[in-house]
Design a protein around this motif. Structure first.
Motif, PDB file in Angstrom:
ATOM      1  N   GLU B   9     -61.078  -2.106 -24.580  1.00 46.74           N
ATOM      2  CA  GLU B   9     -60.223  -3.214 -24.168  1.00 46.74           C
ATOM      3  C   GLU B   9     -58.916  -2.700 -23.614  1.00 46.74           C
ATOM      4  O   GLU B   9     -58.520  -1.563 -23.872  1.00 46.74           O
ATOM      5  CB  GLU B   9     -60.007  -4.193 -25.316  1.00 46.74           C
ATOM      6  N   GLN B  10     -58.271  -3.546 -22.830  1.00 51.17           N
ATOM      7  CA  GLN B  10     -57.100  -3.094 -22.111  1.00 51.17           C
ATOM      8  C   GLN B  10     -56.155  -4.256 -21.867  1.00 51.17           C
ATOM      9  O   GLN B  10     -56.579  -5.348 -21.535  1.00 51.17           O
ATOM     10  CB  GLN B  10     -57.565  -2.528 -20.754  1.00 51.17           C
ATOM     11  N   ARG B  11     -54.871  -3.996 -22.036  1.00 51.52           N
ATOM     12  CA  ARG B  11     -53.854  -5.007 -21.767  1.00 51.52           C
ATOM     13  C   ARG B  11     -53.562  -4.973 -20.270  1.00 51.52           C
ATOM     14  O   ARG B  11     -53.328  -3.896 -19.703  1.00 51.52           O
ATOM     15  CB  ARG B  11     -52.616  -4.621 -22.571  1.00 51.52           C
ATOM     16  N   VAL B  12     -53.603  -6.093 -19.613  1.00 55.73           N
ATOM     17  CA  VAL B  12     -53.370  -6.120 -18.163  1.00 55.73           C
ATOM     18  C   VAL B  12     -52.446  -7.285 -17.809  1.00 55.73           C
ATOM     19  O   VAL B  12     -52.222  -8.190 -18.612  1.00 55.73           O
ATOM     20  CB  VAL B  12     -54.686  -6.272 -17.369  1.00 55.73           C
ATOM     21  N   PHE B  13     -51.938  -7.243 -16.582  1.00 54.91           N
ATOM     22  CA  PHE B  13     -51.042  -8.285 -16.076  1.00 54.91           C
ATOM     23  C   PHE B  13     -51.568  -8.635 -14.694  1.00 54.91           C
ATOM     24  O   PHE B  13     -51.470  -7.832 -13.763  1.00 54.91           O
ATOM     25  CB  PHE B  13     -49.621  -7.712 -16.012  1.00 54.91           C
ATOM     26  N   MET B  14     -52.194  -9.771 -14.553  1.00 50.83           N
ATOM     27  CA  MET B  14     -52.829 -10.093 -13.260  1.00 50.83           C
ATOM     28  C   MET B  14     -52.905 -11.595 -13.014  1.00 50.83           C
ATOM     29  O   MET B  14     -52.570 -12.393 -13.880  1.00 50.83           O
ATOM     30  CB  MET B  14     -54.222  -9.442 -13.184  1.00 50.83           C
ATOM     31  N   THR B  15     -53.349 -11.961 -11.804  1.00 54.81           N
ATOM     32  CA  THR B  15     -53.491 -13.386 -11.471  1.00 54.81           C
ATOM     33  C   THR B  15     -54.790 -13.929 -12.077  1.00 54.81           C
ATOM     34  O   THR B  15     -55.719 -13.175 -12.371  1.00 54.81           O
ATOM     35  CB  THR B  15     -53.568 -13.612  -9.951  1.00 54.81           C
ATOM     36  N   GLY B  16     -54.853 -15.239 -12.192  1.00 56.01           N
ATOM     37  CA  GLY B  16     -56.030 -15.871 -12.776  1.00 56.01           C
ATOM     38  C   GLY B  16     -57.293 -15.620 -11.967  1.00 56.01           C
ATOM     39  O   GLY B  16     -58.379 -15.454 -12.526  1.00 56.01           O
ATOM     40  N   ASN B  17     -57.151 -15.579 -10.668  1.00 57.52           N
ATOM     41  CA  ASN B  17     -58.333 -15.330  -9.845  1.00 57.52           C
ATOM     42  C   ASN B  17     -58.883 -13.927 -10.088  1.00 57.52           C
ATOM     43  O   ASN B  17     -60.099 -13.731 -10.157  1.00 57.52           O
ATOM     44  CB  ASN B  17     -57.996 -15.524  -8.365  1.00 57.52           C
ATOM     45  N   GLU B  18     -57.961 -12.959 -10.242  1.00 62.22           N
ATOM     46  CA  GLU B  18     -58.405 -11.594 -10.530  1.00 62.22           C
ATOM     47  C   GLU B  18     -59.087 -11.559 -11.904  1.00 62.22           C
ATOM     48  O   GLU B  18     -60.104 -10.875 -12.091  1.00 62.22           O
ATOM     49  CB  GLU B  18     -57.202 -10.640 -10.479  1.00 62.22           C
ATOM     50  N   VAL B  19     -58.535 -12.322 -12.827  1.00 67.45           N
ATOM     51  CA  VAL B  19     -59.109 -12.389 -14.175  1.00 67.45           C
ATOM     52  C   VAL B  19     -60.567 -12.866 -14.118  1.00 67.45           C
ATOM     53  O   VAL B  19     -61.451 -12.303 -14.764  1.00 67.45           O
ATOM     54  CB  VAL B  19     -58.280 -13.346 -15.074  1.00 67.45           C
ATOM     55  N   VAL B  20     -60.812 -13.897 -13.316  1.00 69.02           N
ATOM     56  CA  VAL B  20     -62.171 -14.444 -13.223  1.00 69.02           C
ATOM     57  C   VAL B  20     -63.138 -13.388 -12.681  1.00 69.02           C
ATOM     58  O   VAL B  20     -64.249 -13.222 -13.190  1.00 69.02           O
ATOM     59  CB  VAL B  20     -62.204 -15.717 -12.345  1.00 69.02           C
ATOM     60  N   ALA B  21     -62.702 -12.662 -11.656  1.00 66.37           N
ATOM     61  CA  ALA B  21     -63.567 -11.618 -11.087  1.00 66.37           C
ATOM     62  C   ALA B  21     -63.890 -10.560 -12.144  1.00 66.37           C
ATOM     63  O   ALA B  21     -65.046 -10.145 -12.293  1.00 66.37           O
ATOM     64  CB  ALA B  21     -62.898 -10.991  -9.869  1.00 66.37           C
ATOM     65  N   TRP B  22     -62.873 -10.151 -12.905  1.00 69.31           N
ATOM     66  CA  TRP B  22     -63.112  -9.161 -13.960  1.00 69.31           C
ATOM     67  C   TRP B  22     -64.017  -9.717 -15.055  1.00 69.31           C
ATOM     68  O   TRP B  22     -64.877  -9.008 -15.585  1.00 69.31           O
ATOM     69  CB  TRP B  22     -61.779  -8.693 -14.571  1.00 69.31           C
TER      70      TRP B  22
END
Ligand SMILES: Cc1ncc(C[n+]2csc(CCOP(=O)(O)OP(=O)(O)O)c2C)c(N)n1
Ligand code: SF4
Ligand SMILES: [Mg+2]
Lengths: 256, 357
Positions: B9-22
């Motif tokens: 697991e990893q802490r990240v800072f991103m947009t919601g759209n990027e989150v969905v792709a991941w």
């Protein structure tokens, strides 16, 4: 081919790929759909690909073929068989995807799908039944209705000034599909030739070379309100005069 | 694009759209089908960058009708597939969603709501709540998760695939333009490493195994009775599913005089309004449906039992309100609507509204 004789009586040859449990089929007497599907069935038999085939049928009288073949099949929505089969083939390239539809399904409500599947050279086979009308809904004007032809929504005959000329589907597909596509127009008036076209279309898919499309000139005596003689005359003369039968695109044989 | 991987697991800072792709990568999705529309575009942008690295595919279709139906084709062959859209695209996708309901196909749709009706704005709204929950010419046999945070976008996108392949009803992740475009922190993870089992997918057609029996799938029936049997069987299975999948969150409802009911991103504002009001000694309550379909009817009814008023706030004109009314039919509690179609709702505005009561 199955055993042609039963109780010493000669039986009509039924393609092995047909699902016998669902025969006799559900089309009207004299309907061309059954003839097209016989040509398709024989082509599938000759290629021995029934285990790979996923057969998709549209809404329209083509939907009556939802349980026609002894293979996986899916009946979709009006015009949406092309994208459904496209999605399957994209997800699993091992299948042989066949999309079967009417002229309304392919050239009206689903024309954007047909056009773009051709442009993208989707590795699927589209077989389209051209019967010059919307059969299932009771004989309305279709994109393919001939000039002057009477239908329920062109009761005084198709007026080309108001509604344009009949769609020439294979010509359109041939114009937009890239190298590797196979495009032909056959007719139920020449089943041997039609089967050959369909077989080549399937071979084109098997070879992975590109999109394949066969329009089939077909009959709808129920809505045309024609007897057997008039029906054949219409298919062989009137339709064939406007819609030229033959191959429009044949992929170049690969070098080497 | 953030330089991350899905190991552990990893802490990240991103947009919601990027989150969905991941999340789709994490859920081991095989293929995405899509058509551009704001504010969902970046789901495709990130997916198309990630896809080749993870052996996954993408097809850009000619429209959303095609994106929906190609996706259905994909899931029928037993591949995990999804699409994403918004607004007018969501309207076009309802045709394929209907086929998925009738044929019980595990389709997954991610919706990033924008303003409506028509083209409206590309920014934000909650005006696709009714459409997403009940679109199509049927009974709303579907599952809709309304997310509020980026962590939820990640968690519920993975969950959507699991639910879809478990229950075989079309499943929606209902986000919005704010969630899509906003950047925030979250933890992304490999589901198995966190004990989240991924549901195995199965092919309906096109599996070439020796001795397999062929299948004929259809959505057309000949008689009223035949259709009735099919729809009622689906209804019964949907009812069974509903009990298992329904999700909500409630705070302080036991002794609340006024319960605020919100969903999606608005519930973030409502949660902090609730906390601030409580800190001032006010008897506020917070209730949020996480699944808007099935709606937590009973849970809401229980939550507002002792309340005098229910404040329903949404960025639409009465779509959540309608669901709340149905859940509270016959209950003796006053409903106070706060309806703001196409605009955001802040904590301050909610507190102001609360203080007027
Ligand atoms: C979205 C949608 N619009 C309209 C219909 C009604 N409809 C059913 S079959 C059909 C026409 C079929 O004509 P065609 O595609 O030419 O097939 P045929 O019956 O002639 O073989 C129509 C318009 C439908 N089922 N779905
Ligand atoms: S209505 Fe026409 S196309 Fe349909 S089955 Fe009868 S003859 Fe065939
Ligand atoms: Mg027709």
């Amino acid at each position: 081919m199955q055993e042609l004789k039963e109780n010493n009586v000669l039986q009509p040859a039924i393609p092995r790929s047909w699902n016998e449990e669902t025969k006799p089929h559900k089309f009207c007497p004299g309907c061309g759909h059954g003839i097209i599907l016989k040509a398709l069935g024989e082509a599938i038999d000759e290629l021995g690909i029934i285990d790979q085939v996923v057969f998709g049928c549209d809404i329209g009288c083509s939907l009556l073929s939802w349980d026609f073949f002894a293979c996986d099949s899916v009946q979709t929505h009006h015009g949406r068989t092309t994208p459904t089969i496209t999605g399957m083939k994209r997800a699993n390239s091992d299948i042989v995807g066949i999309a079967y539809m009417g002229d309304g399904g392919g050239y009206a409500i689903g024309s954007q799908h047909l056009f773009n599947a051709a442009v993208r050279n989707e590795r699927i086979t589209v077989i389209l039944c051209n019967n010059c009308n919307y059969g299932m809904t009771g004989g309305q004007m279709a994109p393919t209705t001939l000039p002057g032809m009477k239908t329920e929504t062109s009761p005084y005959g198709r007026d080309v000034n108001e509604t344009g000329y009949p769609t020439k589907g294979p010509e359109m597909v041939a114009a937009v599909a890239p190298e590797g596509a196979y495009v032909a127009r056959g007719s139920i008036a020449n089943v041997r030739q039609l089967k050959g076209f369909i077989k080549k279309a399937l071979e084109n898919q098997l070879a992975g070379s590109g999109f394949s499309f066969v329009e089939c000139l077909s009959s709808c005596p129920t809505n045309w309100r024609t007897n057997a003689k008039q029906t054949w005359e219409f298919v062989e003369k009137d339709m064939a005069e406007y819609f030229k039968v033959g191959e429009l695109r044949i992929p170049q044989a690969k070098e080497g | 694009m953030a330089d991350v991987s899905l190991k552990g697991e990893q802490r990240v800072f991103m947009t919601g759209n990027e989150v969905v792709a991941w999340a789709a990568v994490a859920a081991k999705v095989d293929i995405m089908y899509g058509y551009p529309i704001t504010p969902q575009n970046e789901i495709m942008h990130y997916w198309t960058r990630l896809a080749p690295k993870y052996g996954k595919k993408f097809l850009q279709t000619e429209d959303e009708i095609s994106a929906g139906f190609t996706m259905l084709g994909g899931v029928m062959t037993g591949r995990k597939a999804f699409t994403a859209t918004a607004g007018p695209g969501n309207v076009l996708m309802q045709e394929s969603a209907g086929m998925a309901e009738m044929m019980r196909l595990p389709a997954v749709f991610v919706i990033q709501q924008r303003g409506g009706p028509s083209t409206a704005t590309v920014i934000y709204a909650q005006q696709e709540t009714t459409l997403t929950a009940f679109g199509g010419n049927g009974e709303g046999h579907r599952l809709v998760y309304s997310t509020a945070t980026h962590q939820e976008l990640f968690d519920y996108t993975i969950k959507a695939f699991n639910s879809a392949w478990t229950y075989r009803f079309p499943t929606f992740v209902l986000g919005d333009g704010y969630q899509a475009k906003m950047r925030e922190s979250l933890t992304i993870y490999e589901p198995e490493a966190k004990g989240v089992k991924l549901v195995q997918q199965q092919a309906l057609v096109g599996e070439n195994k020796p001795g397999k029996k062929f299948r004929h799938l259809r959505n057309t029936y000949n008689t009223e009775d035949e259709l009735y049997e099919v729809v009622m069987a689906n209804q019964r299975e949907w009812d069974v599913m509903a009990k298992k999948v329904v999700e909500w969150s409630a705070e302080g409802c036991e002794d609340a005089e006024v319960v605020m009911v919100t969903h999606g991103v608005v519930s973030r504002a409502a949660l902090s309004a609730y906390q601030q009001l409580r800190a001032k000694g006010k008897k506020a309550g917070f209730f949020r449906p996480i699944t808007v379909r099935p709606f937590p009817d009973q849970q809401l009814a229980d939550a507002v039992k002792g309340a005098k008023k229910v404040l329903v706030a949404e960025s639409a004109y009465g779509q959540l309100l309608k669901m709340v009314k149905e859940a509270l039919y016959g209950k003796n509690v006053e409903l106070v609507p706060m309806l703001r179609p196409g605009i955001g709702i802040t904590t301050e505005e909610l507190i102001e509204e609360y203080n007027k009561l």
